[in-house]
Design a protein around this motif. Structure first.
Motif, PDB file in Angstrom:
ATOM      1  N   LEU A 257       1.981  -6.307  -0.102  1.00  0.00           N
ATOM      2  CA  LEU A 257       0.502  -5.647  -0.329  1.00  0.00           C
ATOM      3  C   LEU A 257       0.035  -5.438   0.951  1.00  0.00           C
ATOM      4  CD1 LEU A 257      -0.782  -7.887  -3.289  1.00  0.00           C
ATOM      5  CD2 LEU A 257      -0.235  -5.311  -3.414  1.00  0.00           C
ATOM      6  N   LEU A 258       0.248  -6.244   2.113  1.00  0.00           N
ATOM      7  CA  LEU A 258      -0.428  -5.940   3.295  1.00  0.00           C
ATOM      8  C   LEU A 258       0.303  -4.783   3.859  1.00  0.00           C
ATOM      9  CD1 LEU A 258      -0.696  -9.771   4.463  1.00  0.00           C
ATOM     10  CD2 LEU A 258      -2.780  -8.132   3.653  1.00  0.00           C
ATOM     11  N   ALA A 259       1.515  -4.824   3.740  1.00  0.00           N
ATOM     12  CA  ALA A 259       2.279  -3.578   4.465  1.00  0.00           C
ATOM     13  C   ALA A 259       1.811  -2.471   3.640  1.00  0.00           C
ATOM     14  CB  ALA A 259       3.854  -3.847   4.279  1.00  0.00           C
TER      15      ALA A 259
ATOM     16  N   GLN B 170      -1.930   2.906   4.080  1.00  0.00           N
ATOM     17  CA  GLN B 170      -2.801   3.737   3.234  1.00  0.00           C
ATOM     18  C   GLN B 170      -4.070   3.867   3.909  1.00  0.00           C
ATOM     19  OE1 GLN B 170      -1.957   5.156   0.330  1.00  0.00           O
ATOM     20  NE2 GLN B 170       0.190   4.592   1.170  1.00  0.00           N
ATOM     21  N   ARG B 171      -4.224   3.586   5.219  1.00  0.00           N
ATOM     22  CA  ARG B 171      -5.582   3.624   5.692  1.00  0.00           C
ATOM     23  C   ARG B 171      -5.835   5.279   6.030  1.00  0.00           C
ATOM     24  NH1 ARG B 171      -4.101  -0.857   9.776  1.00  0.00           N
ATOM     25  NH2 ARG B 171      -5.121  -2.676   8.318  1.00  0.00           N
ATOM     26  N   GLY B 172      -6.991   5.399   5.842  1.00  0.00           N
ATOM     27  CA  GLY B 172      -7.527   6.893   5.496  1.00  0.00           C
ATOM     28  C   GLY B 172      -7.232   7.782   4.310  1.00  0.00           C
ATOM     29  N   PHE B 173      -6.570   7.017   3.484  1.00  0.00           N
ATOM     30  CA  PHE B 173      -6.244   7.676   2.112  1.00  0.00           C
ATOM     31  C   PHE B 173      -6.842   7.182   0.858  1.00  0.00           C
ATOM     32  CE2 PHE B 173      -2.571   8.024   4.889  1.00  0.00           C
ATOM     33  CZ  PHE B 173      -2.262   9.677   4.857  1.00  0.00           C
TER      34      PHE B 173
ATOM     35  N   GLY C 277      -8.894   4.585  -1.810  1.00  0.00           N
ATOM     36  CA  GLY C 277      -8.997   3.315  -2.030  1.00  0.00           C
ATOM     37  C   GLY C 277      -7.720   2.528  -2.317  1.00  0.00           C
ATOM     38  N   GLY C 278      -6.636   3.023  -2.049  1.00  0.00           N
ATOM     39  CA  GLY C 278      -5.386   2.405  -2.137  1.00  0.00           C
ATOM     40  C   GLY C 278      -5.254   1.215  -1.174  1.00  0.00           C
ATOM     41  N   ALA C 279      -5.633   1.206  -0.109  1.00  0.00           N
ATOM     42  CA  ALA C 279      -5.720   0.149   1.038  1.00  0.00           C
ATOM     43  C   ALA C 279      -6.581  -0.950   0.624  1.00  0.00           C
ATOM     44  CB  ALA C 279      -6.082   0.650   2.390  1.00  0.00           C
TER      45      ALA C 279
ATOM     46  N   SER D  36      -5.181  -3.003  -2.493  1.00  0.00           N
ATOM     47  CA  SER D  36      -3.957  -3.738  -2.018  1.00  0.00           C
ATOM     48  C   SER D  36      -4.320  -4.961  -1.136  1.00  0.00           C
ATOM     49  CB  SER D  36      -3.226  -2.854  -0.989  1.00  0.00           C
ATOM     50  OG  SER D  36      -2.481  -1.883  -2.096  1.00  0.00           O
ATOM     51  N   THR D  37      -5.640  -4.543  -0.320  1.00  0.00           N
ATOM     52  CA  THR D  37      -5.863  -5.677   0.669  1.00  0.00           C
ATOM     53  C   THR D  37      -6.743  -6.862  -0.350  1.00  0.00           C
ATOM     54  OG1 THR D  37      -6.174  -4.151   2.444  1.00  0.00           O
ATOM     55  CG2 THR D  37      -7.161  -6.199   2.514  1.00  0.00           C
ATOM     56  N   GLU D  38      -7.612  -6.401  -0.984  1.00  0.00           N
ATOM     57  CA  GLU D  38      -8.087  -7.523  -2.179  1.00  0.00           C
ATOM     58  C   GLU D  38      -7.300  -7.932  -2.906  1.00  0.00           C
ATOM     59  OE1 GLU D  38     -11.003  -4.924  -4.224  1.00  0.00           O
ATOM     60  OE2 GLU D  38     -12.459  -4.951  -2.453  1.00  0.00           O
ATOM     61  N   LYS D  39      -6.157  -7.493  -3.483  1.00  0.00           N
ATOM     62  CA  LYS D  39      -5.318  -8.129  -4.030  1.00  0.00           C
ATOM     63  C   LYS D  39      -4.549  -9.267  -3.446  1.00  0.00           C
ATOM     64  CE  LYS D  39      -1.868  -8.222  -7.924  1.00  0.00           C
ATOM     65  NZ  LYS D  39      -2.202  -9.452  -8.093  1.00  0.00           N
TER      66      LYS D  39
END
Length: 127
Positions: A18-20, A25-28, A30-32, A35-38
């Motif tokens: 998830l971290l990878a 996904q930075r700048g794309f 809500g995907g980042a 994933s980060t919250e999960k």
């Protein structure tokens, strides 16, 4: 080797994935964020089960979350994550501590708390 928990699908490998993914996904949108919250939520579960084994993973997930929020211009929301990561990293020492000190200093700087940030950077230089 997958390091699973109690059959609930939460593993350190999954958190790392998830971290990878979040990093790509930075700048794309809500995907980042999702994933980060999960990753943070799952790392919290793992750290609650085995703090010695997973405190570093949780610290890294929190640090990633703080950095993500900073990239979105939300340093006020990043601060609690950075401070929690720093608290965990103090017990670990070494590279995790230096990384957490730098992250927290960046957040404090963004909030205009430059003196506090400088103290953390000085501590990181001594580490």
């Amino acid at each position: 080797m997958a390091r699973t928990g109690s059959g609930d699908g939460i593993s350190a490998d999954a958190v790392e994935g998830l971290l990878a993914y979040a990093a790509t996904q930075r700048g794309f949108g809500g995907g980042a964020t999702m994933s980060t919250e999960k990753a943070i939520a799952d790392a919290r579960v793992l750290a609650a089960r085995d703090p010695v084994r997973h405190a570093g993973l949780l610290a890294r997930a929190l640090r990633t979350g703080a950095r993500h929020l900073m990239s979105r211009g939300r340093p006020e929301r990043a601060l609690p994550l950075a401070e929690e990561a720093l608290g965990l990293a103090r017990a670990l020492g070494g590279a995790p501590l230096v990384m957490a000190l730098g992250c927290t200093a960046d957040v404090l700087t963004a909030l205009g708390r430059k003196e506090e940030a400088l103290m953390l950077l000085e501590e990181a230089e001594k580490e």
